[in-house]
Scaffold this motif. Structure first.
Motif, PDB file in Angstrom:
ATOM      1  N   ALA A  22       0.892  -1.170  -0.086  1.00 56.16           N
ATOM      2  CA  ALA A  22      -0.040  -0.067   0.077  1.00 56.16           C
ATOM      3  C   ALA A  22       0.912   1.388  -0.048  1.00 56.16           C
ATOM      4  N   GLY A  23       2.062   1.534   0.463  1.00 59.72           N
ATOM      5  CA  GLY A  23       2.922   2.483   0.738  1.00 59.72           C
ATOM      6  C   GLY A  23       3.260   2.783  -0.634  1.00 59.72           C
ATOM      7  N   ALA A  26       0.645   5.201  -1.629  1.00 59.47           N
ATOM      8  CA  ALA A  26       0.336   6.315  -0.644  1.00 59.47           C
ATOM      9  C   ALA A  26       0.932   7.720  -1.170  1.00 59.47           C
ATOM     10  N   ASP A  27       1.717   7.585  -1.920  1.00 58.10           N
ATOM     11  CA  ASP A  27       1.975   9.010  -2.507  1.00 58.10           C
ATOM     12  C   ASP A  27       1.090   9.333  -3.613  1.00 58.10           C
ATOM     13  N   THR A  32      -2.946   3.761   3.359  1.00 58.08           N
ATOM     14  CA  THR A  32      -2.520   2.669   3.611  1.00 58.08           C
ATOM     15  C   THR A  32      -3.479   1.607   4.754  1.00 58.08           C
ATOM     16  N   TRP A  40      -7.393   0.379   8.680  1.00 59.41           N
ATOM     17  CA  TRP A  40      -7.640  -0.482   9.538  1.00 59.41           C
ATOM     18  C   TRP A  40      -7.700   0.119  11.102  1.00 59.41           C
ATOM     19  N   HIS A 117      -3.547 -10.009  -4.446  1.00 59.84           N
ATOM     20  CA  HIS A 117      -4.790  -9.727  -3.723  1.00 59.84           C
ATOM     21  C   HIS A 117      -6.054  -9.348  -4.472  1.00 59.84           C
ATOM     22  N   PHE A 165      -9.881 -11.541   4.185  1.00 62.95           N
ATOM     23  CA  PHE A 165      -9.333 -12.362   5.136  1.00 62.95           C
ATOM     24  C   PHE A 165      -9.715 -13.661   5.137  1.00 62.95           C
ATOM     25  N   GLY A 191       7.224  -0.225   0.054  1.00 63.47           N
ATOM     26  CA  GLY A 191       5.817   0.322   0.736  1.00 63.47           C
ATOM     27  C   GLY A 191       4.997  -0.875   1.324  1.00 63.47           C
ATOM     28  N   THR A 192       5.729  -1.987   1.808  1.00 63.86           N
ATOM     29  CA  THR A 192       4.869  -2.884   2.504  1.00 63.86           C
ATOM     30  C   THR A 192       5.269  -3.282   4.224  1.00 63.86           C
ATOM     31  N   SER A 193       4.129  -3.224   4.823  1.00 64.89           N
ATOM     32  CA  SER A 193       4.689  -3.534   6.301  1.00 64.89           C
ATOM     33  C   SER A 193       5.019  -5.065   6.391  1.00 64.89           C
ATOM     34  N   VAL A 196       1.524  -9.338   6.175  1.00 63.89           N
ATOM     35  CA  VAL A 196       0.489 -10.077   5.718  1.00 63.89           C
ATOM     36  C   VAL A 196       1.110 -11.276   4.911  1.00 63.89           C
ATOM     37  N   ASN A 217      10.902   2.165   2.282  1.00 60.14           N
ATOM     38  CA  ASN A 217       9.862   2.376   3.255  1.00 60.14           C
ATOM     39  C   ASN A 217      10.449   3.390   4.206  1.00 60.14           C
ATOM     40  N   GLU A 233      12.727   6.221   2.962  1.00 61.17           N
ATOM     41  CA  GLU A 233      12.448   7.352   2.754  1.00 61.17           C
ATOM     42  C   GLU A 233      10.846   6.913   2.068  1.00 61.17           C
TER      43      GLU A 233
END
Ligand code: OAD
Length: 250
Positions: A22-23, A26-27, A32, A40, A117, A165, A191-193, A196, A217, A233
């Protein structure tokens, strides 16, 4: 590794693959999922992004997805999407594996995009094989006479073509992504945490097969400790600078 050395690594590599989250969008102004302003944080995914929620209240789920579709339709690809498309054009990038459902990589010109996804513009029948991909530029998929919209073939409800989910990922996309993870020698993780799975396992697969991992990120992630290079960044500015270095090398 300096930015120049990172650019050299990318240019010299045989197979570079990007994994985006999602990051990366984001720009472009698309929110996100996690973090302070994440979706969330405001909405409960159990009420909006599960098949149980859809069975309980399909109208509410559709309203939320139509709101997200409108936001995406108003957005434009940002330099992250554009540079990845240019890298592919110039033979410097094999594919983009994305967790995003917004279609912005394709709008920026990327050709080989593996959507883990699903795609938010897709409508799928809950019962039969019917599906269609809406084109928002032609005004499709932004509003319906009734919610949930009905399948033109069997009359059952249509749902958004995204992975919720508890649902498995599309088989062919996952196999293709895993093969790319095993065969690439550099993976750009943008840009991913990394929270998941199974998407978050792909960098670990790549690393175990000898790939260099590069994270772009602004924040630390669950994958940061596995990275060889970290660019702390926002993706759009980082990747623009990286592209500048790549162009200076050629
Ligand atoms: P997350 O929301 O979990 O993470 C977004 C990441 O982007 C975070 O690590 C942020 O630090 C980073 N970020 C924020 N702004 C950025 C910027 N301008 N440039 C670069 N990075 C930035 O999103 P995902 O990792 O994509 O699944 O989440 C994975 C999945 O969880 C999503 O595909 C979605 C969600 O539930 C489904 O809908 C199935």
């Amino acid at each position: 590794m300096s930015l120049r050395e990172t650019a050299e690594r990318l240019v010299e590599a045989e197979t570079v693959v990007a994994l985006t989250g999602a990051g990366a969008s984001a720009d472009s102004g698309i929110p996100t999922f996690r973090g302070k302003d994440g979706l969330w944080n405001k909405y409960d995914p159990r009420e909006l992004a599960t098949s149980e929620a859809f069975a309980r209240d399909p109208e509410r789920v559709w309203e939320w997805y139509l709101w997200r579709r409108r936001k995406i339709a108003e957005a434009e690809p940002n330099p992250t999407h554009t540079v990845l498309a240019l890298m592919e054009r110039d033979g410097l990038l094999e594919a983009v594996i994305t967790q995003n459902v917004d279609g912005l990589h394709q709008r920026a010109g990327s050709r080989r995009v593996i959507e883990l996804h699903g795609n938010i513009w897709r409508d799928e029948c809950v019962s039969c094989e019917y599906h269609r991909v809406n084109d928002p530029e032609r005004g499709e998929g932004l509003e319906y006479d009734e919610l949930p919209p009905k399948c033109p073939d069997c009359g059952d409800p249509l749902r958004p073509g995204v992975v919720w989910f508890g649902e498995p990922l599309p088989h062919d996309a996952l196999v293709e992504a895993e093969n790319l993870a095993r065969s690439c020698d550099v993976m750009l993780v943008i840009g991913t945490s990394g929270e998941v799975r199974p998407a978050a396992d792909l960098p670990l697969v790549a690393k175990s097969c000898g790939a260099t991992l590069i994270e772009i990120n602004p924040s630390e992630t669950a994958l940061s400790s596995h990275m060889d290079v970290i660019i702390r960044e926002r993706a759009a500015s980082a990747i623009k600078a990286l592209w500048g270095e790549i162009e200076r090398l050629s």
